[in-house]
Design a protein around this motif. Sequence first.
Motif, PDB file in Angstrom:
ATOM      1  N   UNK A   1       3.799  40.639  70.097  1.00 59.58           N
ATOM      2  CA  UNK A   1       3.289  39.793  71.234  1.00 59.58           C
ATOM      3  C   UNK A   1       3.277  38.147  69.287  1.00 59.58           C
ATOM      4  N   UNK A   2       3.375  38.675  68.209  1.00 65.09           N
ATOM      5  CA  UNK A   2       3.283  37.453  67.320  1.00 65.09           C
ATOM      6  C   UNK A   2       5.311  36.933  67.690  1.00 65.09           C
ATOM      7  N   UNK A   3       6.219  37.651  68.273  1.00 64.57           N
ATOM      8  CA  UNK A   3       7.203  36.953  68.489  1.00 64.57           C
ATOM      9  C   UNK A   3       7.423  36.199  69.653  1.00 64.57           C
ATOM     10  N   UNK A   4       6.362  36.890  70.079  1.00 59.62           N
ATOM     11  CA  UNK A   4       6.230  36.203  71.603  1.00 59.62           C
ATOM     12  C   UNK A   4       5.596  35.538  71.838  1.00 59.62           C
ATOM     13  N   UNK A   5       4.731  34.652  70.503  1.00 56.44           N
ATOM     14  CA  UNK A   5       4.181  33.473  70.639  1.00 56.44           C
ATOM     15  C   UNK A   5       5.193  32.678  70.300  1.00 56.44           C
ATOM     16  N   UNK A   6       5.974  33.240  69.518  1.00 53.40           N
ATOM     17  CA  UNK A   6       6.979  32.045  68.524  1.00 53.40           C
ATOM     18  C   UNK A   6       7.677  31.329  69.511  1.00 53.40           C
ATOM     19  N   UNK A   7       8.130  31.775  70.326  1.00 51.53           N
ATOM     20  CA  UNK A   7       8.799  31.204  71.731  1.00 51.53           C
ATOM     21  C   UNK A   7       8.601  30.538  72.864  1.00 51.53           C
ATOM     22  N   UNK A   8       7.152  30.844  72.813  1.00 51.26           N
ATOM     23  CA  UNK A   8       6.060  30.030  73.908  1.00 51.26           C
ATOM     24  C   UNK A   8       5.991  31.110  75.106  1.00 51.26           C
ATOM     25  N   UNK A   9       5.984  32.413  74.603  1.00 51.19           N
ATOM     26  CA  UNK A   9       6.027  33.176  75.462  1.00 51.19           C
ATOM     27  C   UNK A   9       4.058  33.475  75.247  1.00 51.19           C
ATOM     28  N   UNK A  10       3.386  34.220  76.758  1.00 53.91           N
ATOM     29  CA  UNK A  10       2.683  35.141  76.585  1.00 53.91           C
ATOM     30  C   UNK A  10       2.545  35.693  75.926  1.00 53.91           C
TER      31      UNK A  10
END
Length: 86
Positions: free
Chosen positions: A51-60
């Motif tokens: 989830x932290x990498x998803x947040x880095x690229x703007x994904x929920x």
Amino acid sequence: MTYESLPEGSVVLRLEFSIADAVHQRGLFAVIGAAIAAWWSRPRVPADLPDDLRADVGLPPAARYAHWTDIPGRSGIPDPLRRPSM
């Protein structure tokens, strides 16, 4: 019309010109086929991306699968046969 004529011009205008030029040179069905092939072979987000990498690229955050036992016994759907109390 060349790309140099609009050095600060719109990217959309350049893209529309490129698509029109490609349709003129190759035909409509070839351009649509190439677009579908490019869409089909696009890079996919890995399923196990944290989830932290998803947040880095703007994904929920990744959706978590629910088990049928996680659903509460009483739902928010009213019973159509039950009469309202007066």
